[in-house]
Every structure is written in C-alpha cells, then in structure tokens.
Design an enzyme around this catalytic site. Structure first.
Site, short mmCIF file in Angstrom:
data_model
loop_
_atom_site.label_atom_id
_atom_site.label_comp_id
_atom_site.label_asym_id
_atom_site.label_seq_id
_atom_site.Cartn_x
_atom_site.Cartn_y
_atom_site.Cartn_z
N GLU A 176 1.08 16.37 45.65
CA GLU A 176 -0.04 17.01 44.89
C GLU A 176 -1.55 16.44 45.25
O GLU A 176 -2.04 16.03 44.28
CB GLU A 176 0.45 16.38 43.53
CG GLU A 176 1.60 16.86 42.88
CD GLU A 176 2.21 16.44 41.56
OE1 GLU A 176 1.15 16.31 40.68
OE2 GLU A 176 3.28 16.28 41.14
N GLU A 192 8.40 10.97 38.07
CA GLU A 192 7.90 9.93 37.19
C GLU A 192 8.77 9.24 36.43
O GLU A 192 8.73 9.27 35.23
CB GLU A 192 6.62 10.44 36.46
CG GLU A 192 5.69 11.03 37.41
CD GLU A 192 4.24 11.57 36.46
OE1 GLU A 192 4.47 11.26 35.31
OE2 GLU A 192 3.40 12.29 37.25
C1 XIL Z 1 -0.09 19.22 35.62
C2 XIL Z 1 -0.74 20.60 35.81
O1 XIL Z 1 -1.69 20.79 36.83
C3 XIL Z 1 -1.39 21.08 34.20
O2 XIL Z 1 -1.83 22.41 34.45
C4 XIL Z 1 -0.31 20.86 33.19
O3 XIL Z 1 -1.05 21.15 32.02
C5 XIL Z 1 0.20 19.37 33.18
O4 XIL Z 1 0.54 19.08 34.52
N1 XIL Z 1 1.77 15.07 38.15
C6 XIL Z 1 2.59 16.22 37.84
C7 XIL Z 1 2.14 17.58 37.81
O5 XIL Z 1 3.70 15.87 38.74
O6 XIL Z 1 3.10 18.32 37.26
C8 XIL Z 1 0.97 17.60 36.94
O7 XIL Z 1 0.40 18.99 36.76
C9 XIL Z 1 -0.33 16.67 37.32
C10 XIL Z 1 0.47 15.19 37.22
#
Ligand code: XIL
Length: 367
Positions: free
Chosen positions: A274, A162
């Site tokens: 994701e 990101e």
């Molecule tokens: C999120 C996790 O799911 C949570 O448990 C944590 O508190 C925050 O991060 N994008 C990403 C992930 O790249 O690492 C994130 O994961 C969700 C959004």
C-alpha cells in the site's frame, strides 16, 4: 577531425566516469544516480495500484494511467467484506467483478484485498448472535464463496489484515480494534482463515498484511513471529504484505531494512502492498506556502524514498519479490495523506513525478 573528436572523448572519460554510480552528493550520503528510460511494466517484479471503482468507471485518464504503467491491480475497497457481504450467504460482487473484468481486458493480475479485517466488518455480522462454531461456519462460508467466486481470476489474497498491536503481539482484545473473529473464535481464526482460503483456491497465493514495519521494531517482530508460527504449524501462507504508508521523515535505511529483513527471516514472498510517501506528514507546509518551485523541491526529495523501496524489492531473491502496489494512482486520489500533500507517483494531472524515475532507477541502476 576524427582524431580531434577521439581526443575530446578520451579527455572526457574521467569526467564521465565520475558522474557514474560512485558519485555522491555533497553531504556524502545520497548517491547521484543516472537518469534512465523505461516503464514500470518492464520491472522484474509487478507494480500495481489500488483502484477506486467509481473513478475507474468515470475517469478515462485514471483508467489509462493504470493500463499504461502497471501489471497488477487491487481494489481499494471493492473486495472488502463490508463491500461484498450483504448477509449470511448474500453477496454484492459488482465492484470486484468490474475490477476483474477491467484487469482481464488489459492483461493485468488482480491482488485481492482483504478477506478479514476488523475495520471492515459488516454491521449484520457485528450484531450476529452465535457461538464459536457458528462464527467458524460463517467465516468458512464467506471465504469459500468469495475466494471460490474469484478462483482463477484473483491471483493472490490478503487473507488477514492488521492483527498485530504496537507491542508486537497478536492482540486478543483491544478496545479500539474490536475484532469479531478474535472475540468469538480466538486467535486460531487466523490459521483457519488461511486454511479455508487455500481449500477454496489452492493456486491463490495467500498473504498476511500489516503496517508499521518501517518504523517499529516491535511491530516488525510481531509480524515475523506470526508468519514463522503459522509456517511452523503448516498453515498455507505464501507471503507478507508491508503496507508502507510512509513519509519523507522516515530514514530510508529503515524502509530498506524492513523489506530485506522480513524477507530474510521469514523466507516468504514480500509485497509492499500500500505504498505512498507523504511529503508533509508534519503539516509544516501550509496551503499558502504551495508554489511550483516548492513542489519541485519536495518532489525531487520524495524520489529518493521511492527509489529505495524499488531497490530493496529488486535486491530480494527473485521468488520473494512480490512487487510494489501504490495506494492510489495520482496525487488527488490519495485517501491517507492530510492536505496539502503529494504522496503518489503521478501528479494531479496524471504526469509522471520524479518518484517514477526513482522507481525505475531502483531496479535498473546498480548503485
Ligand atoms: C482505506 C481506503 O483507502 C479508504 O478508501 C477506506 O475508507 C478505508 O480503507 N490499510 C489498509 C487499507 O489495509 O485497506 C486502507 O484503505 C488503508 C489502510
């Protein structure tokens, strides 16, 4: 008797064919796809899940669902810098090591997520005083130590997470996204991070991971430009991650286009990294509305989105299909959707939802 049987079969042929791949729903847009048998483990690309280590340790059904249905795991938080890094040169690898052991015991690959992300910077680093060279040194040591620790055990890494803003630019300053590396080293930290990761494990595949491809042309272009720029400079980048925290209000064609276009333009591997598909992103469904029949309707609808992601991945050239990772295992483990919602592939009781069938259809059925 046999003759009568054959006559019936022939009479049925036109009907059976019309139930095949060319049939469309009454609105003429959603193809009716035949139901297929199978398991995500049989796909021509990897399916993975983001894993919470505490749940993995304590919930046998969660654990077994991962083993039975995937070929790859990612730590939801286990390999983020604020989990691993306790200070300069001091580490807590316990969660990551637990995940790697679990994967090795069960023949699963591990995708590492994520080496550098502004959101998960440890406090000690935020407070660290030093010049640009000092921060390059810290970054190099961190990447060498972590990637080195998992050399040969973690097959691929999200190196950077990101850094594109909504205008489609790599942001250098952004009040809401304080990025210590960008601030102290500048934009070149991105290329350096890939270089260091490659030096630490030349066999690991290295990814840039980002959100928003499916809803923003600017964000998509930003990733596209960044990947091409890194490649042109000879930076060792193997793939791009499309987070794809999406929902059923998005056009499925946008999701498909995001996957196939980034593959066509960058030529690197594509990882839907994701995935979850929210069915209540506009919060129209209230807790008091929830019934079994409502859930049946929204689950069947959600299947279409999962199917399209799987189909788009399957349509890529073989060496660009890095696969699909779900951000969680079952509907109760999601950390991204508001409630009530059911964004994942297994329901709260770890049963396959229609989404699972959609994923199978995406790579098994031509439609
Ligand atoms: C999120 C996790 O799911 C949570 O448990 C944590 O508190 C925050 O991060 N994008 C990403 C992930 O790249 O690492 C994130 O994961 C969700 C959004």
């Amino acid at each position: 008797m046999k003759f009568i049987y054959l006559c019936i079969m022939f009479a049925l042929v036109p009907f059976l064919v019309s139930c095949g791949q060319d049939e469309f729903n009454s609105d003429n847009s959603i193809p009716i796809v035949p139901t297929v048998e199978g398991n995500l483990k049989d796909a021509p690309f990897d399916f993975g899940m983001a894993v919470n280590i505490n749940t993995l340790k304590t919930n046998a059904t969660y654990r077994q669902t991962i083993i039975d249905n995937t070929t790859r795991v990612t730590g939801e938080n286990a390999m983020k810098m604020n989990t691993i890094s306790l200070g300069q040169g001091r580490y807590d690898f316990s969660d990551g090591d637990y995940l790697v052991d679990f994967a090795q015991q069960n023949g699963l690959k591990v995708h590492g997520h994520t080496l550098l992300w502004y959101k998960h910077t440890p406090d000690w680093l935020k407070n660290y005083q030093g010049d640009s060279a000092a921060f390059v040194g810290i970054m190099k040591q961190y990447i060498y130590d972590v990637v080195g620790h998992y050399k040969g055990k973690v097959a691929s890494w999200d190196v950077i997470n990101e850094v594109i803003n909504d205008k489609g630019e790599v942001y250098t300053t952004d009040g809401t996204k304080e990025n210590i590396w960008m601030k102290k080293i500048g934009i070149n930290y991105i290329a350096l991070a890939f270089q260091f990761a490659h030096e630490a494990d030349p066999d690991a595949l290295l990814f840039y991971n980002e959100y928003g491809h499916e809803y923003s042309a600017q964000r998509r272009m930003g990733v596209n430009n960044l990947v091409k720029d890194l490649k042109a400079k000879g930076v060792p980048i193997d793939g791009v991650g499309l987070q794809m925290h999406t929902n059923t209000l998005r056009a499925t064609s946008d999701i498909r286009n995001a996957i196939v276009m980034i593959a066509a333009s960058t030529k690197v591997k594509v990882h839907v990294s994701e995935l979850d598909v929210s069915v209540n992103s506009d919060s129209k469904i209230k807790d008091s509305d929830v019934t079994d029949s409502l859930k049946t309707v929204v689950f069947n609808n959600q299947q279409i989105w999962y199917r399209e992601v799987s189909k788009a991945m399957n349509d890529l050239p073989v060496d660009q299909r890095y696969g699909i990772t779900f951000w969680g295992v079952c509907d109760t483990n999601t950390s991204v959707a508001t409630k009530p919602d059911w964004p994942l592939v297994f329901d709260a009781n770890y049963q396959r939802k229609p989404a699972y069938q959609g994923l199978l259809q995406g790579f098994k059925v031509k439609y």
